[in-house]
Write a protein that holds these residues in place. Sequence first.
Motif, PDB file in Angstrom:
ATOM      1  N   SER A  81      10.907  -0.709  -0.476  1.00  0.00           N
ATOM      2  CA  SER A  81       9.971  -0.851  -1.585  1.00  0.00           C
ATOM      3  C   SER A  81       9.144  -2.126  -1.440  1.00  0.00           C
ATOM      4  CB  SER A  81      10.741  -0.872  -2.906  1.00  0.00           C
ATOM      5  OG  SER A  81       9.865  -1.058  -3.998  1.00  0.00           O
ATOM      6  N   CYS A  82       9.783  -3.207  -1.017  1.00  0.00           N
ATOM      7  CA  CYS A  82       9.076  -4.476  -0.835  1.00  0.00           C
ATOM      8  C   CYS A  82       8.042  -4.388   0.292  1.00  0.00           C
ATOM      9  CB  CYS A  82      10.068  -5.597  -0.550  1.00  0.00           C
ATOM     10  SG  CYS A  82      10.987  -6.146  -2.012  1.00  0.00           S
ATOM     11  N   LEU A  83       8.402  -3.732   1.375  1.00  0.00           N
ATOM     12  CA  LEU A  83       7.446  -3.583   2.476  1.00  0.00           C
ATOM     13  C   LEU A  83       6.234  -2.766   2.039  1.00  0.00           C
ATOM     14  CD1 LEU A  83       9.511  -3.104   5.761  1.00  0.00           C
ATOM     15  CD2 LEU A  83       8.709  -5.178   4.658  1.00  0.00           C
ATOM     16  N   LYS A  84       6.464  -1.764   1.194  1.00  0.00           N
ATOM     17  CA  LYS A  84       5.343  -0.954   0.686  1.00  0.00           C
ATOM     18  C   LYS A  84       4.425  -1.794  -0.194  1.00  0.00           C
ATOM     19  CE  LYS A  84       7.619   3.577   0.845  1.00  0.00           C
ATOM     20  NZ  LYS A  84       8.146   4.721   0.039  1.00  0.00           N
ATOM     21  N   ASP A  85       5.030  -2.596  -1.095  1.00  0.00           N
ATOM     22  CA  ASP A  85       4.229  -3.464  -1.966  1.00  0.00           C
ATOM     23  C   ASP A  85       3.454  -4.488  -1.139  1.00  0.00           C
ATOM     24  OD1 ASP A  85       5.323  -2.086  -4.055  1.00  0.00           O
ATOM     25  OD2 ASP A  85       6.595  -3.717  -4.777  1.00  0.00           O
ATOM     26  N   PHE A  86       4.108  -5.031  -0.146  1.00  0.00           N
ATOM     27  CA  PHE A  86       3.487  -6.017   0.746  1.00  0.00           C
ATOM     28  C   PHE A  86       2.312  -5.386   1.496  1.00  0.00           C
ATOM     29  CE2 PHE A  86       3.750  -8.437   4.899  1.00  0.00           C
ATOM     30  CZ  PHE A  86       3.237  -9.623   4.395  1.00  0.00           C
ATOM     31  N   GLN A  87       2.497  -4.160   1.942  1.00  0.00           N
ATOM     32  CA  GLN A  87       1.449  -3.433   2.663  1.00  0.00           C
ATOM     33  C   GLN A  87       0.236  -3.186   1.769  1.00  0.00           C
ATOM     34  OE1 GLN A  87       2.422  -0.202   5.594  1.00  0.00           O
ATOM     35  NE2 GLN A  87       1.456   1.090   4.073  1.00  0.00           N
ATOM     36  N   VAL A  88       0.492  -2.889   0.505  1.00  0.00           N
ATOM     37  CA  VAL A  88      -0.608  -2.659  -0.443  1.00  0.00           C
ATOM     38  C   VAL A  88      -1.445  -3.928  -0.610  1.00  0.00           C
ATOM     39  CG1 VAL A  88      -1.154  -2.236  -2.875  1.00  0.00           C
ATOM     40  CG2 VAL A  88       0.520  -0.801  -1.708  1.00  0.00           C
ATOM     41  N   GLU A  89      -0.779  -5.076  -0.731  1.00  0.00           N
ATOM     42  CA  GLU A  89      -1.510  -6.332  -0.898  1.00  0.00           C
ATOM     43  C   GLU A  89      -2.348  -6.647   0.336  1.00  0.00           C
ATOM     44  OE1 GLU A  89      -1.927  -8.108  -3.477  1.00  0.00           O
ATOM     45  OE2 GLU A  89      -0.472  -7.127  -4.780  1.00  0.00           O
ATOM     46  N   LEU A  90      -1.774  -6.455   1.517  1.00  0.00           N
ATOM     47  CA  LEU A  90      -2.543  -6.704   2.743  1.00  0.00           C
ATOM     48  C   LEU A  90      -3.689  -5.709   2.864  1.00  0.00           C
ATOM     49  CD1 LEU A  90       0.270  -7.458   5.365  1.00  0.00           C
ATOM     50  CD2 LEU A  90      -1.312  -9.075   4.319  1.00  0.00           C
ATOM     51  N   GLY A  91      -3.439  -4.467   2.463  1.00  0.00           N
ATOM     52  CA  GLY A  91      -4.475  -3.445   2.517  1.00  0.00           C
ATOM     53  C   GLY A  91      -5.655  -3.780   1.630  1.00  0.00           C
ATOM     54  N   SER A  92      -5.401  -4.470   0.510  1.00  0.00           N
ATOM     55  CA  SER A  92      -6.495  -4.857  -0.382  1.00  0.00           C
ATOM     56  C   SER A  92      -7.422  -5.865   0.275  1.00  0.00           C
ATOM     57  CB  SER A  92      -5.926  -5.444  -1.678  1.00  0.00           C
ATOM     58  OG  SER A  92      -5.340  -6.719  -1.460  1.00  0.00           O
ATOM     59  N   LEU A  93      -6.939  -6.508   1.349  1.00  0.00           N
ATOM     60  CA  LEU A  93      -7.764  -7.453   2.100  1.00  0.00           C
ATOM     61  C   LEU A  93      -8.322  -6.823   3.378  1.00  0.00           C
ATOM     62  CD1 LEU A  93      -5.454 -10.595   1.804  1.00  0.00           C
ATOM     63  CD2 LEU A  93      -7.498 -10.090   0.477  1.00  0.00           C
ATOM     64  N   GLU A  94      -8.095  -5.507   3.515  1.00  0.00           N
ATOM     65  CA  GLU A  94      -8.560  -4.742   4.684  1.00  0.00           C
ATOM     66  C   GLU A  94      -7.781  -5.052   5.961  1.00  0.00           C
ATOM     67  OE1 GLU A  94     -12.967  -4.935   5.005  1.00  0.00           O
ATOM     68  OE2 GLU A  94     -12.842  -2.880   4.298  1.00  0.00           O
ATOM     69  N   VAL A  95      -6.522  -5.469   5.798  1.00  0.00           N
ATOM     70  CA  VAL A  95      -5.640  -5.566   6.960  1.00  0.00           C
ATOM     71  C   VAL A  95      -5.112  -4.159   7.233  1.00  0.00           C
ATOM     72  CG1 VAL A  95      -3.475  -6.506   7.853  1.00  0.00           C
ATOM     73  CG2 VAL A  95      -4.961  -7.934   6.432  1.00  0.00           C
ATOM     74  N   PRO A  96      -5.301  -3.615   8.436  1.00  0.00           N
ATOM     75  CA  PRO A  96      -4.832  -2.254   8.741  1.00  0.00           C
ATOM     76  C   PRO A  96      -3.355  -2.074   8.403  1.00  0.00           C
ATOM     77  CG  PRO A  96      -6.209  -3.063  10.522  1.00  0.00           C
ATOM     78  CD  PRO A  96      -5.999  -4.226   9.585  1.00  0.00           C
ATOM     79  N   THR A  97      -3.019  -0.971   7.775  1.00  0.00           N
ATOM     80  CA  THR A  97      -1.658  -0.751   7.280  1.00  0.00           C
ATOM     81  C   THR A  97      -0.610  -0.686   8.388  1.00  0.00           C
ATOM     82  OG1 THR A  97      -2.059   1.645   7.279  1.00  0.00           O
ATOM     83  CG2 THR A  97      -2.468   0.462   5.223  1.00  0.00           C
ATOM     84  N   HIS A  98      -1.019  -0.358   9.602  1.00  0.00           N
ATOM     85  CA  HIS A  98      -0.033  -0.207  10.678  1.00  0.00           C
ATOM     86  C   HIS A  98       0.631  -1.529  11.049  1.00  0.00           C
ATOM     87  CE1 HIS A  98      -2.768  -2.055  13.553  1.00  0.00           C
ATOM     88  NE2 HIS A  98      -3.706  -1.178  13.247  1.00  0.00           N
ATOM     89  N   TRP A  99       0.035  -2.658  10.665  1.00  0.00           N
ATOM     90  CA  TRP A  99       0.623  -3.939  11.046  1.00  0.00           C
ATOM     91  C   TRP A  99       1.990  -4.144  10.396  1.00  0.00           C
ATOM     92  CZ3 TRP A  99      -0.372  -6.363  15.171  1.00  0.00           C
ATOM     93  CH2 TRP A  99      -1.655  -6.464  15.687  1.00  0.00           C
ATOM     94  N   VAL A 100       2.161  -3.725   9.163  1.00  0.00           N
ATOM     95  CA  VAL A 100       3.432  -3.934   8.474  1.00  0.00           C
ATOM     96  C   VAL A 100       4.547  -3.137   9.146  1.00  0.00           C
ATOM     97  CG1 VAL A 100       4.691  -3.623   6.309  1.00  0.00           C
ATOM     98  CG2 VAL A 100       2.352  -4.501   6.272  1.00  0.00           C
ATOM     99  N   SER A 101       4.287  -1.871   9.437  1.00  0.00           N
ATOM    100  CA  SER A 101       5.305  -1.044  10.093  1.00  0.00           C
ATOM    101  C   SER A 101       5.571  -1.507  11.517  1.00  0.00           C
ATOM    102  CB  SER A 101       4.870   0.426  10.087  1.00  0.00           C
ATOM    103  OG  SER A 101       3.620   0.582  10.749  1.00  0.00           O
TER     104      SER A 101
END
Length: 255
Positions: A81-101
């Motif tokens: 759940s935390c990784l998903k929330d973290f991914q959403v925040e980075l995504g709001s800055l246009e960081v590609p979502t694949h970086w978190v995974s």
Amino acid sequence: MHIVFIFSLSMVPLMILACPINFGYVRNITWYDPTCFNASSIVSNESKCCHTIKSLFSLGLARHLNVSSMFLLPDNHTSVSCLKDFQVELGSLEVPTHWVSTCLDAEYFVSSPSFCDRIESLDDWFRIVGKKTSINYYCKDNLNLSDYHCRNCLTAIKLIHQNGLMLIDHSKGESCLLLTQLYAAGSVNVHGPESKDVASCIFQLNGPIVNMHYHSFLTKHKYVCRYVILPSALLLVLGAWISFRDWVIRKCKIM
């Protein structure tokens, strides 16, 4: 009574899945790594961007330690759940979502006695490492990169990591280093884990000086420009051209 019982049961999964960390700081602290925004960057767990992603997530863990006295997350569901929330925040800055995974593994951040010499909480740290260490002295206050304070703090972290924890458990080098950093940032430093000095010194988020809140502002307004202002401007130009064409046609007919 039965209705209350059913309702309380339905709330249990939500409580388990909820992440205890608010990652809003990602948009507010000063950090920037162009490789995380460059679509042509090499996607690798060892990349520069992954170092940045891990450091940013570690700030959240330091905040979690500050609040709960626990170094890591309670279970895998919470970690996911935390990784998903973290991914959403980075995504709001246009960081590609694949970086978190690519950079982060949910299981790695789950509290376990085997993570680093049975250390799961601050009480465990005090029992094994002690309450008075060089970290408590050198990492307590100002950690400005421009003077010796940061260097002394990093040296203290290195000494506790190598001469304390690593002597006990040689196989957990990276894990024990993370706990040492979290202790310095989340428990020792008086300014808190999200202060500029902690982020830049302990977690080395010291790239070009860009406030990500400002970056977020530009990102949002870029969409406004792309999908609202630019189409509207094109329609105005097209309308003006059609009006001018009709005027020319009418003028020619009169002549």
